[in-house]
Design a protein around this motif. Structure first.
Motif, PDB file in Angstrom:
ATOM      1  N   CYS A   8       0.829  -1.204   0.000  1.00 54.95           N
ATOM      2  CA  CYS A   8       0.000   0.000   0.000  1.00 54.95           C
ATOM      3  C   CYS A   8       0.864   1.256   0.000  1.00 54.95           C
ATOM      4  N   TRP A  12      -0.648   4.071   4.712  1.00 52.25           N
ATOM      5  CA  TRP A  12      -1.811   3.200   4.564  1.00 52.25           C
ATOM      6  C   TRP A  12      -1.495   1.842   5.168  1.00 52.25           C
ATOM      7  N   TYR A  37     -11.657  -0.214   3.736  1.00 56.30           N
ATOM      8  CA  TYR A  37     -10.564  -0.498   2.803  1.00 56.30           C
ATOM      9  C   TYR A  37     -10.977  -0.276   1.346  1.00 56.30           C
ATOM     10  N   CYS A  50      -6.409  -1.821   0.964  1.00 56.70           N
ATOM     11  CA  CYS A  50      -5.631  -0.863   1.747  1.00 56.70           C
ATOM     12  C   CYS A  50      -6.533   0.248   2.267  1.00 56.70           C
ATOM     13  N   HIS A  52      -6.101   4.164   4.550  1.00 53.15           N
ATOM     14  CA  HIS A  52      -5.262   5.115   5.278  1.00 53.15           C
ATOM     15  C   HIS A  52      -5.522   4.935   6.766  1.00 53.15           C
TER      16      HIS A  52
END
Length: 79
Positions: A8, A12, A37, A50, A52
């Motif tokens: 990622c 992330w 995600y 992924c 953040h």
């Protein structure tokens, strides 16, 4: 062991399965990622789920608030 940065963008986190392997996805084939995600294309050419770090924390807070509301409503129903 590979780290989130291998899957990622910086900052992330990659979603991990029960066996600690990273969760893959394929938006074109309908293999989606759970909230919060997103399916992100990595440098290795594969797509991973992924999110953040901020979005993960925000989502957890939202779930806690929703649970508190449900509990409060259940208590009101008992009265």
């Amino acid at each position: 062991m590979q780290f989130a940065k291998d899957y990622c963008p910086g900052g992330w986190n990659v979603l991990r399965k029960g066996d600690d392997t990273p969760q893959t996805c394929d938006a074109m084939a309908g293999v989606k990622c759970p909230k919060p995600y997103s399916c992100v294309h990595s440098r290795c050419g594969m797509d991973f789920c992924c999110a953040h770090t901020y979005k993960i924390e925000q989502y957890k807070r939202q779930l806690e608030i929703e649970e508190d509301i449900k509990e409060a409503e259940a208590e009101d129903d008992e009265l």
